[in-house]
Design a protein around this motif. Structure first.
Motif, short mmCIF file in Angstrom:
data_model
loop_
_atom_site.label_atom_id
_atom_site.label_comp_id
_atom_site.label_asym_id
_atom_site.label_seq_id
_atom_site.Cartn_x
_atom_site.Cartn_y
_atom_site.Cartn_z
N ILE A 88 86.25 95.50 31.63
CA ILE A 88 85.81 95.92 32.96
C ILE A 88 86.93 96.66 33.68
CG2 ILE A 88 85.11 95.08 35.24
CD1 ILE A 88 83.57 92.86 33.85
N THR A 89 88.17 96.16 33.57
CA THR A 89 89.31 96.81 34.21
C THR A 89 89.52 98.21 33.66
OG1 THR A 89 90.35 94.64 34.50
CG2 THR A 89 91.75 96.57 34.79
N GLN A 90 89.36 98.39 32.34
CA GLN A 90 89.48 99.72 31.75
C GLN A 90 88.38 100.65 32.23
OE1 GLN A 90 89.61 99.11 27.52
NE2 GLN A 90 91.82 98.80 27.49
N LEU A 91 87.16 100.13 32.34
CA LEU A 91 86.05 100.97 32.79
C LEU A 91 86.20 101.34 34.27
CD1 LEU A 91 83.01 99.24 31.02
CD2 LEU A 91 84.24 101.28 30.31
N LEU A 92 86.77 100.44 35.05
CA LEU A 92 86.93 100.73 36.48
C LEU A 92 87.94 101.84 36.74
CD1 LEU A 92 86.88 97.17 38.12
CD2 LEU A 92 85.11 98.93 38.19
N ARG A 93 88.81 102.12 35.78
CA ARG A 93 89.73 103.24 35.94
C ARG A 93 89.01 104.57 36.08
NH1 ARG A 93 93.15 102.79 30.79
NH2 ARG A 93 93.28 105.02 31.25
N VAL A 94 87.81 104.64 35.52
CA VAL A 94 87.05 105.90 35.57
C VAL A 94 86.43 106.10 36.95
CG1 VAL A 94 85.19 107.21 34.48
CG2 VAL A 94 86.58 105.65 33.11
N VAL A 95 86.04 105.03 37.62
CA VAL A 95 85.28 105.15 38.87
C VAL A 95 86.11 104.83 40.10
CG1 VAL A 95 83.07 104.73 37.74
CG2 VAL A 95 84.40 102.79 38.58
N ILE A 96 87.23 104.12 39.94
CA ILE A 96 88.07 103.76 41.09
C ILE A 96 89.42 104.46 40.96
CG2 ILE A 96 89.18 101.87 42.34
CD1 ILE A 96 87.01 100.02 41.41
N PRO A 97 89.72 105.42 41.83
CA PRO A 97 90.99 106.16 41.71
C PRO A 97 92.22 105.26 41.81
CG PRO A 97 89.46 107.28 43.21
CD PRO A 97 88.86 105.94 42.90
N HIS A 98 92.13 104.16 42.59
CA HIS A 98 93.28 103.28 42.74
C HIS A 98 93.69 102.67 41.40
CE1 HIS A 98 96.06 100.42 44.47
NE2 HIS A 98 95.37 99.40 43.98
N PHE A 99 92.73 102.30 40.59
CA PHE A 99 93.03 101.73 39.28
C PHE A 99 93.68 102.77 38.37
CE2 PHE A 99 91.13 97.43 38.78
CZ PHE A 99 90.67 97.28 40.08
N GLU A 100 93.21 104.01 38.45
CA GLU A 100 93.81 105.07 37.64
C GLU A 100 95.24 105.36 38.10
OE1 GLU A 100 94.13 107.84 34.64
OE2 GLU A 100 92.56 106.33 35.00
N ALA A 101 95.47 105.31 39.41
CA ALA A 101 96.82 105.52 39.93
C ALA A 101 97.76 104.41 39.48
CB ALA A 101 96.78 105.60 41.45
N LEU A 102 97.28 103.17 39.47
CA LEU A 102 98.10 102.06 38.99
C LEU A 102 98.43 102.22 37.51
CD1 LEU A 102 96.46 98.95 40.73
CD2 LEU A 102 98.67 99.98 41.24
N HIS A 103 97.47 102.73 36.74
CA HIS A 103 97.69 102.93 35.32
C HIS A 103 98.80 103.94 35.07
CE1 HIS A 103 96.82 103.26 31.05
NE2 HIS A 103 96.69 104.58 31.18
N LYS A 104 98.93 104.92 35.95
CA LYS A 104 99.93 105.97 35.77
C LYS A 104 101.29 105.61 36.37
CE LYS A 104 96.55 109.77 35.72
NZ LYS A 104 96.11 111.01 36.39
N GLU A 105 101.39 104.49 37.07
CA GLU A 105 102.64 104.12 37.72
C GLU A 105 103.66 103.50 36.79
OE1 GLU A 105 102.06 101.65 41.09
OE2 GLU A 105 101.11 103.21 42.29
N GLY A 106 103.26 103.23 35.56
CA GLY A 106 104.21 102.64 34.63
C GLY A 106 104.17 101.12 34.63
N GLN A 107 105.31 100.51 34.47
CA GLN A 107 105.37 99.06 34.30
C GLN A 107 104.89 98.31 35.54
OE1 GLN A 107 109.18 97.66 33.10
NE2 GLN A 107 108.54 95.53 32.85
N ALA A 108 105.24 98.79 36.73
CA ALA A 108 104.81 98.12 37.96
C ALA A 108 103.30 98.18 38.12
CB ALA A 108 105.49 98.75 39.17
N GLY A 109 102.71 99.33 37.85
CA GLY A 109 101.26 99.46 37.93
C GLY A 109 100.55 98.62 36.89
N GLN A 110 101.10 98.58 35.67
CA GLN A 110 100.49 97.75 34.62
C GLN A 110 100.53 96.27 34.99
OE1 GLN A 110 98.86 98.66 31.98
NE2 GLN A 110 99.24 100.85 32.09
N ALA A 111 101.63 95.84 35.65
CA ALA A 111 101.71 94.44 36.08
C ALA A 111 100.63 94.13 37.11
CB ALA A 111 103.10 94.16 36.65
N ARG A 112 100.38 95.08 38.02
CA ARG A 112 99.33 94.86 39.01
C ARG A 112 97.95 94.82 38.36
NH1 ARG A 112 99.10 95.93 44.46
NH2 ARG A 112 101.31 95.36 44.40
#
Length: 440
Positions: A88-112
């Motif tokens: 679900i978290t992976q799928l939400l990256r497509v529809v929620i920009p905040h999740f995609e931004a966290l994915h691109k932030e590196g280690q800190a975003g991945q921890a969140r």
């Protein structure tokens, strides 16, 4: 080979990691046999002894829990809530920009994102444990069976007893998640993958013994031979990949030269893993669930559409079920690969760091070329996944095995994939210390 294994146990750090991992696995398997409070365990054992079982999604969940689901243990939910939360978290990256931004932030975003996945896992565990207790209380956990023991699985069905069972199973799911993170940090391999591996491997002896008892030695040996061949083919395909060459231009920064290296982008034949099989099984469980809720309880004749669904989508040995299962896996493979691999993002990153594919211009032509290759690699990968997923259904129709047939479907893919990855990690650890790995 034996000398390499001896080097593993002579290395203190590696020996400590493997020992810690095995200890966590032992605790996990022990908890899978500890019944939840207010569960009538003799009745549960009686239902399991008489081979009462489930089909479809519940069968898959029971496989991933190592049989703990039908035993109503404190670890009954197994790793499925975490797997569902991750998807679900992976799928939400497509529809929620905040999740995609966290994915691109590196280690800190991945921890969140990991923290969000943990919260969602607990919420799903609470929901699934409530559903499981409700189904067990209604006597439908083992299907529409007439066994008296299967109708009385709880010793006390008052609200506070059911609440305690839900809390115990939810806490058990949280404990499993903690175990997995401990193995990842202090053990060897990926913790969650190893727990899934352990759950599936624990069902192998009972599944093979059931085939031996019901079909005799000849069929048993034939199944073993087929299993060896299928395992070899799965290893071959899982290791297969298309390597797209990438060159990086040289850059002068001060007096130093950077770049100028040659590398490649590995595109695996099976990039989707077992996710399409899980998606297809979940979707095919919906018609069965709808038909079950619309079946009259007073003994009257059900509707024609309920009878049609019961005849074609209840058991996996029906040709229409197999065809729908195969086509859904192909569709979900393309869907999941399109979500997890973005050619435009890969092309932009290559252009940013001065990389290019020989003969292909940087930017949009590179993205189009990657999409072209990905589409054609995904097609044989989807066919391969569909055929592997049909092996348990074919075994169900031929030798009478259940849908947890060990040499096919999600089970063989996870066993081979996790096994290969763990051996590679042990091999890398040995090469760091002895210059010789586990494999030569």
């Amino acid at each position: 080979m034996f000398s390499a294994i001896a080097r593993i146990f002579r290395t203190p750090d590696l020996r400590r990691k493997i020992g810690f991992t095995l200890a966590i696995i032992a605790i996990y398997r022990l908890g899978s046999h500890v019944p939840a409070p207010f569960v009538h365990f003799p009745n549960v054992e009686e239902c399991l002894r008489l081979n009462a079982g489930t089909e479809g999604l519940l069968s898959l969940v029971n496989l991933f829990s190592g049989g703990a689901l039908l035993q109503l243990s404190i670890f009954a939910l197994g790793v499925m809530p975490y797997i569902t939360a991750t998807i679900i978290t992976q799928l939400l990256r497509v529809v929620i920009p905040h999740f995609e931004a966290l994915h691109k932030e590196g280690q800190a975003g991945q921890a969140r994102l990991t923290q969000y996945t943990r919260y969602l896992t607990i919420a799903l565990a609470l929901l699934q444990s409530t559903t499981l207790v409700t189904v067990a209380r209604s006597g439908q956990l083992f299907g529409t069976t007439d066994i008296a023991a299967c109708q009385q699985l709880l010793t006390n069905d008052v609200w506070w007893a059911q609440l305690l069972i839900v809390i115990s199973m939810t806490a058990g799911c949280g404990l499993i998640m903690w175990f997995a993170e401990l193995v990842t940090e202090r053990g060897i391999g990926n913790g969650m993958s190893l727990l899934i591996f352990t759950s599936i491997a624990a069902t192998f002896p009972s599944a093979m013994w059931a085939i031996f008892e019901s079909n005799g030695l000849e069929v048993f040996l034939l199944v073993l031979a087929v299993g060896v061949v299928v395992t070899g083919l799965v290893v071959f395909v899982e290791q297969s990949q298309r390597r797209i060459p990438v060159q990086y231009a040289k850059r002068m920064v001060g007096r130093r030269t950077y770049g100028g290296t040659n590398t490649y982008i590995p595109i695996k034949v099976n990039m989707a893993g077992v996710i399409p099989i899980i998606f297809a099984s979940s979707l095919l469980y919906i018609p069965m669930l709808i038909a079950q809720f619309n079946t009259p309880q007073d003994g009257s004749e059900p509707s024609a559409w309920v009878v049609w669904i019961s005849q074609n989508f209840t058991t996996g040995d029906q040709p229409l079920y197999m065809a729908a299962y195969f086509l859904l896996i192909i569709g979900f493979t393309y869907f999941y690969v399109a979500i997890t691999f973005n050619p435009v993002e890969v092309a932009d990153n290559m252009k940013k760091y001065g990389g290019f594919i020989p003969g292909i211009r940087a930017g949009r032509p590179t993205a189009e070329y990657l999409d072209f290759v990905l589409t054609r690699i995904t097609f044989p990968g989807s066919i391969y996944l569909g055929l592997i997923a049909l092996i348990p259904l074919i075994a169900l129709a031929t030798v009478g095995a259940n849908q947890n047939f060990p040499f096919g479907g999600a089970s063989i893919l996870i066993i081979v994939g996790v096994g290969l990855e763990t051996v590679k990690q042990i091999d890398a650890q040995l090469q760091q210390r002895h210059y010789e790995g586990l494999l030569r």
